[in-house]
Design an enzyme around this catalytic site. Structure first.
Site, PDB file in Angstrom:
ATOM      1  N   HIS A  67       0.829  -1.051  -0.085  1.00  0.00           N
ATOM      2  CA  HIS A  67       0.149  -0.088   0.054  1.00  0.00           C
ATOM      3  C   HIS A  67       0.764   1.248  -0.020  1.00  0.00           C
ATOM      4  CE1 HIS A  67      -3.584   2.445   1.360  1.00  0.00           C
ATOM      5  NE2 HIS A  67      -2.543   3.242   1.718  1.00  0.00           N
ATOM      6  N   GLU A  68       1.932   1.335   0.965  1.00  0.00           N
ATOM      7  CA  GLU A  68       2.848   2.471   1.023  1.00  0.00           C
ATOM      8  C   GLU A  68       3.467   2.643  -0.145  1.00  0.00           C
ATOM      9  OE1 GLU A  68       1.974   4.531   3.162  1.00  0.00           O
ATOM     10  OE2 GLU A  68       0.592   3.355   4.517  1.00  0.00           O
TER      11      GLU A  68
ATOM     12  N   HIS B 191       1.690   4.283  -2.943  1.00  0.00           N
ATOM     13  CA  HIS B 191       1.730   5.826  -3.007  1.00  0.00           C
ATOM     14  C   HIS B 191       2.741   6.406  -3.830  1.00  0.00           C
ATOM     15  CE1 HIS B 191      -2.010   6.560  -0.735  1.00  0.00           C
ATOM     16  NE2 HIS B 191      -1.579   5.805   0.216  1.00  0.00           N
TER      17      HIS B 191
ATOM     18  N   TYR C 277      -4.432  14.402  -2.950  1.00  0.00           N
ATOM     19  CA  TYR C 277      -5.024  13.785  -1.873  1.00  0.00           C
ATOM     20  C   TYR C 277      -6.034  14.423  -1.140  1.00  0.00           C
ATOM     21  CZ  TYR C 277      -4.410  10.173   1.535  1.00  0.00           C
ATOM     22  OH  TYR C 277      -4.644   8.827   2.318  1.00  0.00           O
TER      23      TYR C 277
ATOM     24  N   GLU D  36      -5.891   6.799  -2.584  1.00  0.00           N
ATOM     25  CA  GLU D  36      -6.034   5.620  -1.235  1.00  0.00           C
ATOM     26  C   GLU D  36      -6.541   4.324  -2.066  1.00  0.00           C
ATOM     27  OE1 GLU D  36      -5.920   4.591   1.532  1.00  0.00           O
ATOM     28  OE2 GLU D  36      -4.307   6.384   1.470  1.00  0.00           O
TER      29      GLU D  36
ATOM     30  N   ASP E 141     -12.641  12.060   3.949  1.00  0.00           N
ATOM     31  CA  ASP E 141     -11.439  11.762   4.246  1.00  0.00           C
ATOM     32  C   ASP E 141     -11.140  10.419   2.910  1.00  0.00           C
ATOM     33  OD1 ASP E 141      -9.309   9.737   4.862  1.00  0.00           O
ATOM     34  OD2 ASP E 141      -9.371  10.502   6.772  1.00  0.00           O
TER      35      ASP E 141
ATOM     36  N   HIS F 169      -9.396   7.973   2.821  1.00  0.00           N
ATOM     37  CA  HIS F 169      -9.465   6.461   3.335  1.00  0.00           C
ATOM     38  C   HIS F 169     -11.105   5.898   3.539  1.00  0.00           C
ATOM     39  CE1 HIS F 169      -5.697   7.871   5.163  1.00  0.00           C
ATOM     40  NE2 HIS F 169      -5.369   6.616   4.862  1.00  0.00           N
TER      41      HIS F 169
HETATM   42 ZN   LIG Z   1      -2.744   5.195   2.049  1.00  0.00          ZN
END
Ligand SMILES: [Zn+2]
Length: 343
Positions: A169-170, A173, A184, A193, A263, A265
């Site tokens: 995931h990281e 990005h 973002y 995301e 958000d 997320h």
């Molecule tokens: Zn993320």
């Protein structure tokens, strides 16, 4: 402009910092994590700005066919980055450092073997990660130039290095920063995301050689601590059921529930569910067909910082038709998946 991005959203950190059921020292860990995240977010805004300028001024980076150099640093529970370089992470006796090295190496292999992409920028850029970031730090993040992983408080979260999907995931990005360059915030933030969850989940499935039926589709299942499990949380997010009660960070499931400034997320639940529905309908292994369609838009669409979810959904429909012209069922499966989430 893209902000500093972590795997655990700030509202979850703040909620746990106030949770009376959680012991004081654990609540303190969540308070400190939320404060650190706020500071890091400010720093990331600057880095992203420079990367976007560099890409537009210089064009794409020079093509490098060598696999990326992978380095791991040890923050020793401090917060200065990157920390002390670890000379031989592959043979480290510290399981956190060894696992970060091994999983990062595998993520680079995944992007190369499955999608023909050499590292985050497509040109073999070095991958730098810091282990043991902060004291009981309850997050993992990409700050525009590197990854960092906290050890967790031990109650709600264990070490963040444990999640294959967390590490991928990281790193994803980082890929977004060199491809769609999604801001973002608002709809593009939700897409940003979602890209990280989609490729994070796909990496986890690829590493375990799972079909779309075998896969659990959970994000963060391997970093949940005993107290989180006691409270009924089995994951951070569930791509198959984004609003389920077992998610520590539940999400919306339809674009009709979307509101501006949500958000990322939370709004990412919409494209996450679309990917899951499409992959389930197409069948097989997620990275073989459905993942190729998502990657085609991700990598080949070009910079589109304010891309809307509907524009993304239509680009996916076009790509499905273009990549699999002889099999209309693939196009129909992705089309139906987007319709089900209101797009
Ligand atoms: Zn993320």
């Amino acid at each position: 402009m893209c902000r500093y991005c972590m795997i655990v959203p700030s509202d979850v950190l703040l909620r746990l910092a106030r949770d009376e059921d959680v012991e004081n020292h654990t609540r303190e860990a969540f308070r400190t994590t939320a404060q650190l995240d706020h500071q890091m977010r400010l720093l990331r805004d600057q880095t992203q700005h420079f990367t976007m300028q560099a890409v537009s001024l210089l064009g794409l980076p020079l093509i490098n066919t060598k696999p990326p150099a992978i380095t791991v640093y040890d923050c020793n529970n401090g917060t200065s980055l990157p920390g002390a370089a670890v000379s031989k992470p592959a043979s480290s006796t510290d399981v956190t450092i060894k696992t970060i090295f091994e999983t990062t190496t595998k993520v680079a292999e995944f992007f190369k073997e499955v999608f023909g992409r050499n590292s985050l920028d497509g040109a073999g850029m070095a991958l730098q990660s810091s282990a043991h970031y902060g004291l009981n730090y309850n997050n993992a993040f990409w700050n525009g130039t590197q990854m960092a992983y906290g050890d967790g408080d031990g109650e709600i979260f264990t070490g963040f290095y444990r999640g294959d999907d967390v590490i991928a995931h990281e790193l994803t990005h980082g890929v977004t920063q060199y491809t769609l360059q999604l801001e973002y915030q608002n709809e593009s933030g939700g897409l940003n995301e979602s890209m990280s969850d989609v490729f994070g989940s796909m990496f986890k499935q690829w590493r375990r050689n799972q079909t779309v039926v075998d896969a659990d589709w959970l994000i963060g299942a391997d970093i949940m601590g005993s107290l989180a499990k006691e409270k009924g949380y089995t994951c951070l997010r569930d791509m198959a059921a984004p609003d389920a009660a077992h998610c520590l960070a539940p999400q919306i499931t339809s674009f009709r529930q979307y509101v501006n400034r949500m958000d990322p997320h939370n709004s990412s639940g919409v494209p996450n569910l679309a990917f899951y529905l499409a992959a389930k309908a197409v069948g097989g292994k997620s990275w073989e067909k459905t993942g190729q369609i998502w990657y085609d838009v991700f990598a080949n669409h070009g910079s589109d910082p304010t891309m809307t979810m509907s524009a993304f959904a239509n680009a996916i429909r076009d790509s499905a038709g273009a990549l699999y012209p002889g099999d209309v069922s693939v196009h129909d499966a992705v089309d139906e998946a987007w319709r089900e989430v209101g797009l």
